[in-house]
Design a protein around this motif. Structure first.
Motif, PDB file in Angstrom:
ATOM      1  N   CYS A 217     -28.051 -44.252   2.227  1.00 25.79           N
ATOM      2  CA  CYS A 217     -26.686 -44.049   1.705  1.00 25.79           C
ATOM      3  C   CYS A 217     -25.763 -43.417   2.746  1.00 25.79           C
ATOM      4  O   CYS A 217     -24.880 -42.616   2.411  1.00 25.79           O
ATOM      5  CB  CYS A 217     -26.705 -43.196   0.441  1.00 25.79           C
ATOM      6  SG  CYS A 217     -27.516 -43.983  -0.951  1.00 25.79           S
ATOM      7  N   CYS A 218     -25.965 -43.765   3.980  1.00 28.89           N
ATOM      8  CA  CYS A 218     -25.161 -43.201   5.070  1.00 28.89           C
ATOM      9  C   CYS A 218     -24.269 -44.293   5.665  1.00 28.89           C
ATOM     10  O   CYS A 218     -24.740 -45.404   5.915  1.00 28.89           O
ATOM     11  CB  CYS A 218     -26.085 -42.644   6.155  1.00 28.89           C
ATOM     12  SG  CYS A 218     -25.211 -41.922   7.559  1.00 28.89           S
ATOM     13  N   PRO A 219     -22.979 -44.014   5.885  1.00 30.12           N
ATOM     14  CA  PRO A 219     -22.107 -44.995   6.533  1.00 30.12           C
ATOM     15  C   PRO A 219     -22.700 -45.447   7.868  1.00 30.12           C
ATOM     16  O   PRO A 219     -23.220 -44.627   8.629  1.00 30.12           O
ATOM     17  CB  PRO A 219     -20.792 -44.233   6.728  1.00 30.12           C
ATOM     18  CG  PRO A 219     -20.807 -43.192   5.660  1.00 30.12           C
ATOM     19  CD  PRO A 219     -22.252 -42.784   5.515  1.00 30.12           C
ATOM     20  N   LYS A 220     -22.618 -46.737   8.133  1.00 26.88           N
ATOM     21  CA  LYS A 220     -23.301 -47.314   9.302  1.00 26.88           C
ATOM     22  C   LYS A 220     -22.883 -46.654  10.612  1.00 26.88           C
ATOM     23  O   LYS A 220     -23.726 -46.281  11.428  1.00 26.88           O
ATOM     24  CB  LYS A 220     -23.049 -48.821   9.355  1.00 26.88           C
ATOM     25  CG  LYS A 220     -23.816 -49.609   8.305  1.00 26.88           C
ATOM     26  CD  LYS A 220     -23.628 -51.095   8.482  1.00 26.88           C
ATOM     27  CE  LYS A 220     -22.272 -51.559   8.026  1.00 26.88           C
ATOM     28  NZ  LYS A 220     -22.085 -51.479   6.566  1.00 26.88           N
ATOM     29  N   ALA A 221     -21.573 -46.561  10.843  1.00 30.02           N
ATOM     30  CA  ALA A 221     -21.097 -46.044  12.129  1.00 30.02           C
ATOM     31  C   ALA A 221     -21.577 -44.610  12.360  1.00 30.02           C
ATOM     32  O   ALA A 221     -22.090 -44.275  13.432  1.00 30.02           O
ATOM     33  CB  ALA A 221     -19.579 -46.125  12.199  1.00 30.02           C
ATOM     34  N   MET A 226     -25.833 -40.545  14.503  1.00 31.07           N
ATOM     35  CA  MET A 226     -26.758 -39.484  14.110  1.00 31.07           C
ATOM     36  C   MET A 226     -28.179 -39.780  14.564  1.00 31.07           C
ATOM     37  O   MET A 226     -28.863 -38.910  15.121  1.00 31.07           O
ATOM     38  CB  MET A 226     -26.727 -39.301  12.592  1.00 31.07           C
ATOM     39  CG  MET A 226     -25.460 -38.658  12.057  1.00 31.07           C
ATOM     40  SD  MET A 226     -25.394 -38.663  10.244  1.00 31.07           S
ATOM     41  CE  MET A 226     -26.816 -37.634   9.855  1.00 31.07           C
ATOM     42  N   LEU A 227     -28.644 -41.009  14.335  1.00 29.95           N
ATOM     43  CA  LEU A 227     -30.019 -41.348  14.694  1.00 29.95           C
ATOM     44  C   LEU A 227     -30.242 -41.305  16.202  1.00 29.95           C
ATOM     45  O   LEU A 227     -31.284 -40.840  16.670  1.00 29.95           O
ATOM     46  CB  LEU A 227     -30.386 -42.729  14.141  1.00 29.95           C
ATOM     47  CG  LEU A 227     -30.653 -42.783  12.630  1.00 29.95           C
ATOM     48  CD1 LEU A 227     -30.926 -44.216  12.196  1.00 29.95           C
ATOM     49  CD2 LEU A 227     -31.825 -41.892  12.241  1.00 29.95           C
ATOM     50  N   ILE A 228     -29.282 -41.777  16.966  1.00 33.24           N
ATOM     51  CA  ILE A 228     -29.403 -41.741  18.429  1.00 33.24           C
ATOM     52  C   ILE A 228     -29.544 -40.296  18.909  1.00 33.24           C
ATOM     53  O   ILE A 228     -30.355 -39.977  19.786  1.00 33.24           O
ATOM     54  CB  ILE A 228     -28.176 -42.404  19.094  1.00 33.24           C
ATOM     55  CG1 ILE A 228     -28.216 -43.927  18.912  1.00 33.24           C
ATOM     56  CG2 ILE A 228     -28.102 -42.047  20.578  1.00 33.24           C
ATOM     57  CD1 ILE A 228     -29.293 -44.627  19.691  1.00 33.24           C
ATOM     58  N   ARG A 229     -28.783 -39.399  18.299  1.00 25.46           N
ATOM     59  CA  ARG A 229     -28.769 -38.009  18.755  1.00 25.46           C
ATOM     60  C   ARG A 229     -29.969 -37.201  18.273  1.00 25.46           C
ATOM     61  O   ARG A 229     -30.338 -36.211  18.903  1.00 25.46           O
ATOM     62  CB  ARG A 229     -27.480 -37.333  18.281  1.00 25.46           C
ATOM     63  CG  ARG A 229     -26.215 -37.886  18.944  1.00 25.46           C
ATOM     64  CD  ARG A 229     -24.966 -37.441  18.215  1.00 25.46           C
ATOM     65  NE  ARG A 229     -23.749 -37.974  18.826  1.00 25.46           N
ATOM     66  CZ  ARG A 229     -22.561 -38.008  18.228  1.00 25.46           C
ATOM     67  NH1 ARG A 229     -22.447 -37.521  16.996  1.00 25.46           N
ATOM     68  NH2 ARG A 229     -21.515 -38.514  18.843  1.00 25.46           N
ATOM     69  N   GLU A 251     -21.481 -50.354  20.307  1.00 24.19           N
ATOM     70  CA  GLU A 251     -21.302 -50.243  21.758  1.00 24.19           C
ATOM     71  C   GLU A 251     -21.968 -48.972  22.280  1.00 24.19           C
ATOM     72  O   GLU A 251     -22.623 -48.973  23.326  1.00 24.19           O
ATOM     73  CB  GLU A 251     -19.813 -50.254  22.102  1.00 24.19           C
ATOM     74  CG  GLU A 251     -19.534 -50.347  23.590  1.00 24.19           C
ATOM     75  CD  GLU A 251     -18.072 -50.578  23.879  1.00 24.19           C
ATOM     76  OE1 GLU A 251     -17.775 -51.105  24.977  1.00 24.19           O
ATOM     77  OE2 GLU A 251     -17.212 -50.240  23.034  1.00 24.19           O
ATOM     78  N   TYR A 252     -21.835 -47.886  21.526  1.00 23.07           N
ATOM     79  CA  TYR A 252     -22.472 -46.616  21.898  1.00 23.07           C
ATOM     80  C   TYR A 252     -23.986 -46.763  21.910  1.00 23.07           C
ATOM     81  O   TYR A 252     -24.658 -46.319  22.846  1.00 23.07           O
ATOM     82  CB  TYR A 252     -22.035 -45.533  20.907  1.00 23.07           C
ATOM     83  CG  TYR A 252     -22.688 -44.191  21.122  1.00 23.07           C
ATOM     84  CD1 TYR A 252     -22.227 -43.313  22.106  1.00 23.07           C
ATOM     85  CD2 TYR A 252     -23.761 -43.783  20.338  1.00 23.07           C
ATOM     86  CE1 TYR A 252     -22.826 -42.076  22.295  1.00 23.07           C
ATOM     87  CE2 TYR A 252     -24.366 -42.553  20.518  1.00 23.07           C
ATOM     88  CZ  TYR A 252     -23.894 -41.703  21.498  1.00 23.07           C
ATOM     89  OH  TYR A 252     -24.496 -40.477  21.689  1.00 23.07           O
ATOM     90  N   VAL A 253     -24.544 -47.390  20.865  1.00 22.99           N
ATOM     91  CA  VAL A 253     -25.994 -47.593  20.769  1.00 22.99           C
ATOM     92  C   VAL A 253     -26.503 -48.384  21.963  1.00 22.99           C
ATOM     93  O   VAL A 253     -27.497 -48.020  22.608  1.00 22.99           O
ATOM     94  CB  VAL A 253     -26.345 -48.330  19.453  1.00 22.99           C
ATOM     95  CG1 VAL A 253     -27.788 -48.845  19.481  1.00 22.99           C
ATOM     96  CG2 VAL A 253     -26.154 -47.404  18.256  1.00 22.99           C
ATOM     97  N   MET A 254     -25.832 -49.482  22.274  1.00 21.03           N
ATOM     98  CA  MET A 254     -26.281 -50.347  23.372  1.00 21.03           C
ATOM     99  C   MET A 254     -26.172 -49.651  24.722  1.00 21.03           C
ATOM    100  O   MET A 254     -27.037 -49.805  25.584  1.00 21.03           O
ATOM    101  CB  MET A 254     -25.480 -51.646  23.365  1.00 21.03           C
ATOM    102  CG  MET A 254     -25.778 -52.541  22.169  1.00 21.03           C
ATOM    103  SD  MET A 254     -24.805 -54.074  22.183  1.00 21.03           S
ATOM    104  CE  MET A 254     -25.572 -54.973  20.819  1.00 21.03           C
TER     105      MET A 254
END
Length: 321
Positions: A217-221, A226-229, A251-254
């Motif tokens: 239930c978390c907004p995608k962006a 959050m997961l990356i960090r 773009e940040y993820v990639m």
């Protein structure tokens, strides 16, 4: 308890008795729709049917059981265990998720404040979307997604009800678990609508693999950031991208060296290129694999697979887009 018994218990007594008589395989049922003073509907194998009081499937609206306000309210009570307020946060997004991972879409009068939707009342429309996990449905596509022991940035393109979420779910499970040929990868899932993992009280009802972490239930962006960090995923998986915020997060993820597997509504690469936000991704070759689904045959049926240059990998041959 089989899927039919699991589902029937969430409906009002009247509708429960009707559904007990329906002879279809509930593994093939996609949706059951309730609207006050309107026919009871079932979507099965991508076809819409009216349900009669005797539990038969009909193509004639006049033969259908008409849902009463009392039956819909009783159904809501059963679905929420008489504690609809406990689902307040989910209701703001227009759905609740129940045990078994089934998602209940709801509509009615929204209550808003200066910050957006606060709650909902006079709920008069319910869409029960059945959760189906088809283990092994990604077998045919996985060989095209691996780059040695890592996977390619992949976009799954699919019209509605063609199994894109079902396919994504099995890709996550298999990539997370690993195999004889490939080591398992750590995957972060942003499950904005509780459809991928179908978490119930924080526990995924669908099997997503032993190396998978889920933000439910978390907004995608926001979830991607959050997961990356915090969770150091090797792969991020998201369903139904399309907003400008999604574009920036992807773009940040990639750029962080994390691989992305995502889905989007559409019927072809050309269809995606007509959408302003997604057009940039295609033209700049962000994704290394495009998997296009169709509604021919089984759920998650693969129509075509392309690489980043637009050259068709499956079926073999054909010009680049």
């Amino acid at each position: 308890m089989d899927k039919r018994e699991e589902l029937i218990k969430i409906f009002s007594k009247d509708i429960r008795e009707i559904l007990k008589q329906v002879t279809v395989d509930f593994e093939q049922v996609q949706e059951i729709r309730l609207r006050v003073h309107a026919p009871l509907l079932m979507i099965c194998n991508n076809r819409e049917y009216y349900i009669t009081r005797g539990g038969n499937l009909s193509m004639r609206a006049e033969e259908a059981y008409l849902v009463t306000r009392e039956a819909l309210k009783e159904t809501l009570d059963y679905m929420s265990s008489y504690s609809l307020y406990a689902f307040e946060e989910e209701i703001k997004q227009g759905f609740i998720t129940i045990q078994g991972g089934h998602r209940i879409g709801i509509a009615g009068k929204t209550i808003t404040d200066g910050h957006g939707i606060r709650s909902m009342k006079f709920i008069s429309f319910i869409n029960v979307r059945l959760s189906h996990q088809v283990k092994g449905c990604a077998e045919a596509v996985l060989p095209y997604l691996y780059d040695r022991d890592m996977i390619f940035h992949t976009l799954i393109i699919s019209p509605p009800r063609c199994g894109k979420t079902t396919l994504l779910r099995d890709i996550i499970r298999q990539v997370s678990n690993g195999s004889v040929e490939h080591a398992g990868l750590t995957i972060g899932v942003i499950d904005e609508r509780s459809e991928i993992g179908a978490c119930y009280q924080g526990i995924p009802q669908n099997e997503l693999g032993i190396r998978t972490d889920i933000l439910d239930c978390c907004p995608k962006a926001q979830g991607m950031m959050m997961l990356i960090r915090t969770m150091s995923p090797q792969v991020i998986a998201v369903d139904e991208i399309g907003s400008r915020e999604d574009l920036e997060a992807i773009e940040y993820v990639m750029n962080c060296g994390c691989k992305l597997v995502a889905t989007v509504h559409g019927s072809s690469i050309e269809d995606i290129k007509q959408k302003p936000v997604l057009r940039k991704m295609v033209l700049e070759k962000w994704f290394e694999r495009y998997v296009i689904l169709n509604n021919r045959g089984k759920v998650g049926n693969i129509g075509e697979i392309y690489d980043s240059r637009g050259c068709r990998l499956y079926p073999v041959g054909g010009e680049c887009f």
